[in-house]
Scaffold this motif. Structure first.
Motif, mmCIF file in Angstrom:
data_model
loop_
_atom_site.group_PDB
_atom_site.id
_atom_site.type_symbol
_atom_site.label_atom_id
_atom_site.label_comp_id
_atom_site.label_asym_id
_atom_site.label_seq_id
_atom_site.Cartn_x
_atom_site.Cartn_y
_atom_site.Cartn_z
ATOM 1 N N ILE A 178 0.868 -1.187 0.000
ATOM 2 C CA ILE A 178 0.000 0.000 0.000
ATOM 3 C C ILE A 178 0.896 1.226 0.000
ATOM 4 O O ILE A 178 1.814 1.330 0.821
ATOM 5 N N PRO A 179 0.635 2.164 -0.895
ATOM 6 C CA PRO A 179 1.481 3.362 -0.957
ATOM 7 C C PRO A 179 1.454 4.135 0.371
ATOM 8 O O PRO A 179 0.406 4.261 1.013
ATOM 9 N N GLU A 180 2.597 4.630 0.778
ATOM 10 C CA GLU A 180 2.717 5.368 2.042
ATOM 11 C C GLU A 180 1.749 6.544 2.091
ATOM 12 O O GLU A 180 1.138 6.809 3.131
ATOM 13 N N ALA A 181 1.575 7.251 1.001
ATOM 14 C CA ALA A 181 0.662 8.401 0.975
ATOM 15 C C ALA A 181 -0.774 7.968 1.281
ATOM 16 O O ALA A 181 -1.511 8.681 1.967
ATOM 17 N N ALA A 182 -1.165 6.801 0.813
ATOM 18 C CA ALA A 182 -2.521 6.306 1.080
ATOM 19 C C ALA A 182 -2.693 5.981 2.560
ATOM 20 O O ALA A 182 -3.737 6.258 3.159
ATOM 21 N N VAL A 183 -1.676 5.404 3.158
ATOM 22 C CA VAL A 183 -1.727 5.080 4.592
ATOM 23 C C VAL A 183 -1.819 6.367 5.405
ATOM 24 O O VAL A 183 -2.643 6.484 6.324
ATOM 25 N N LYS A 184 -0.989 7.355 5.080
ATOM 26 C CA LYS A 184 -1.025 8.633 5.800
ATOM 27 C C LYS A 184 -2.386 9.295 5.658
ATOM 28 O O LYS A 184 -2.941 9.806 6.636
ATOM 29 N N ARG A 185 -2.932 9.307 4.456
ATOM 30 C CA ARG A 185 -4.240 9.926 4.217
ATOM 31 C C ARG A 185 -5.332 9.212 5.025
ATOM 32 O O ARG A 185 -6.186 9.842 5.643
ATOM 33 N N ALA A 186 -5.259 7.901 5.069
ATOM 34 C CA ALA A 186 -6.246 7.130 5.827
ATOM 35 C C ALA A 186 -6.161 7.447 7.317
ATOM 36 O O ALA A 186 -7.185 7.650 7.980
ATOM 37 N N LEU A 187 -4.944 7.514 7.848
ATOM 38 C CA LEU A 187 -4.785 7.816 9.263
ATOM 39 C C LEU A 187 -5.203 9.243 9.599
ATOM 40 O O LEU A 187 -5.780 9.497 10.653
ATOM 41 N N GLU A 188 -4.929 10.180 8.711
ATOM 42 C CA GLU A 188 -5.299 11.575 8.939
ATOM 43 C C GLU A 188 -6.803 11.795 8.918
ATOM 44 O O GLU A 188 -7.311 12.701 9.563
ATOM 45 N N THR A 189 -7.526 10.987 8.177
ATOM 46 C CA THR A 189 -8.970 11.207 8.021
ATOM 47 C C THR A 189 -9.833 10.245 8.836
ATOM 48 O O THR A 189 -11.050 10.376 8.846
ATOM 49 N N THR A 190 -9.202 9.306 9.527
ATOM 50 C CA THR A 190 -9.970 8.349 10.327
ATOM 51 C C THR A 190 -10.515 9.032 11.569
ATOM 52 O O THR A 190 -9.814 9.776 12.246
ATOM 53 N N ARG A 191 -11.778 8.800 11.850
ATOM 54 C CA ARG A 191 -12.431 9.342 13.042
ATOM 55 C C ARG A 191 -12.976 8.188 13.857
ATOM 56 O O ARG A 191 -13.533 7.239 13.311
ATOM 57 N N MET A 192 -12.830 8.281 15.169
ATOM 58 C CA MET A 192 -13.359 7.265 16.074
ATOM 59 C C MET A 192 -14.235 7.984 17.105
ATOM 60 O O MET A 192 -13.720 8.456 18.124
ATOM 61 N N PRO A 193 -15.520 8.097 16.833
ATOM 62 C CA PRO A 193 -16.396 8.777 17.795
ATOM 63 C C PRO A 193 -16.238 8.188 19.193
ATOM 64 O O PRO A 193 -16.160 6.968 19.367
ATOM 65 N N GLY A 194 -16.136 9.082 20.166
ATOM 66 C CA GLY A 194 -16.015 8.643 21.542
ATOM 67 C C GLY A 194 -14.604 8.350 22.004
ATOM 68 O O GLY A 194 -14.384 7.956 23.140
ATOM 69 N N ARG A 195 -13.626 8.541 21.137
ATOM 70 C CA ARG A 195 -12.223 8.363 21.522
ATOM 71 C C ARG A 195 -11.508 9.687 21.320
ATOM 72 O O ARG A 195 -11.299 10.126 20.196
ATOM 73 N N PHE A 196 -11.194 10.357 22.409
ATOM 74 C CA PHE A 196 -10.636 11.716 22.433
ATOM 75 C C PHE A 196 -11.363 12.602 21.419
ATOM 76 O O PHE A 196 -10.777 13.216 20.548
ATOM 77 N N GLU A 197 -12.661 12.629 21.567
ATOM 78 C CA GLU A 197 -13.524 13.384 20.660
ATOM 79 C C GLU A 197 -13.907 14.726 21.285
ATOM 80 O O GLU A 197 -14.517 14.768 22.346
ATOM 81 N N VAL A 198 -13.519 15.798 20.614
ATOM 82 C CA VAL A 198 -13.962 17.130 21.035
ATOM 83 C C VAL A 198 -15.367 17.301 20.489
ATOM 84 O O VAL A 198 -15.575 17.306 19.279
ATOM 85 N N ILE A 199 -16.312 17.436 21.392
ATOM 86 C CA ILE A 199 -17.711 17.448 20.982
ATOM 87 C C ILE A 199 -18.352 18.821 21.153
ATOM 88 O O ILE A 199 -19.392 19.102 20.579
ATOM 89 N N ARG A 200 -17.705 19.680 21.956
ATOM 90 C CA ARG A 200 -18.242 21.026 22.194
ATOM 91 C C ARG A 200 -17.077 21.936 22.545
ATOM 92 O O ARG A 200 -16.087 21.490 23.110
ATOM 93 N N ARG A 201 -17.221 23.216 22.229
ATOM 94 C CA ARG A 201 -16.137 24.174 22.460
ATOM 95 C C ARG A 201 -16.348 25.065 23.687
ATOM 96 O O ARG A 201 -15.384 25.595 24.216
#
Length: 164
Positions: A5-28
């Motif tokens: 898997i190309p390194e750029a694809a791995v980086k892009r996937a990690l940068e855009t992955t969201r895990m609701p409820g795991r260190f999630e800023v939900i309000r400011r």
């Protein structure tokens, strides 16, 4: 086999992955962060992240854990101690830890616990204590975090639908 898997694809996937409820800023205002950190290691990692960020000094915890979890080790990992304000609430599950046991463990560490009947009431109490410029850190069971997300985002989830 599709090959490497190309390194750029791995980086892009990690940068855009969201895990609701795991260190999630939900309000400011107040800054509200959710983390279903139900293990001592996850608690330590959460505390490390908090120390590494510009989170307001005025912090109030909302804590709801399941019975059978290593509560002392989780509290140690979080660094909850002398003078910390903690709203203790049971997660919406029969597996919830006894709030009296949680409250006692917090008092033994010098924290200032209060009890709330449920997660929405705990969030209201913590937000009032933290104020607009403070922070509310909602931690513990994934059930606690799911209930907080439902309440703060106005979601109709499993609990509201009677599925849990």
């Amino acid at each position: 086999d599709i090959g490497p898997i190309p390194e750029a694809a791995v980086k892009r996937a990690l940068e855009t992955t969201r895990m609701p409820g795991r260190f999630e800023v939900i309000r400011r205002a107040p800054l509200t962060i959710l983390d279903g950190l139900h293990t001592p290691l996850a608690a330590r990692r959460f505390a490390e992240a908090v120390r590494g960020l510009a989170i307001p000094a005025r912090r109030v915890w909302v804590l709801g854990v399941l019975s059978g979890k290593d509560l002392p080790a989780i509290l140690d990992g979080l660094g909850v101690g002398e003078g910390d304000e903690v709203i203790v609430t049971p997660p919406p599950t029969p597996r919830a830890a006894d709030p009296l046991v949680v409250t006692r463990a917090l008092r033994e560490r010098g924290a200032i616990p209060q009890r709330a009947a449920d997660v929405p009431r705990a969030l209201e109490a913590a937000s009032a204590l933290a104020g607009e410029r403070g922070a509310v850190l909602v931690v513990g069971s994934l059930y606690t975090v799911a209930a907080a997300r439902e309440h703060l985002l106005g979601l109709t989830g499993d609990h509201a639908l009677g599925l849990r």
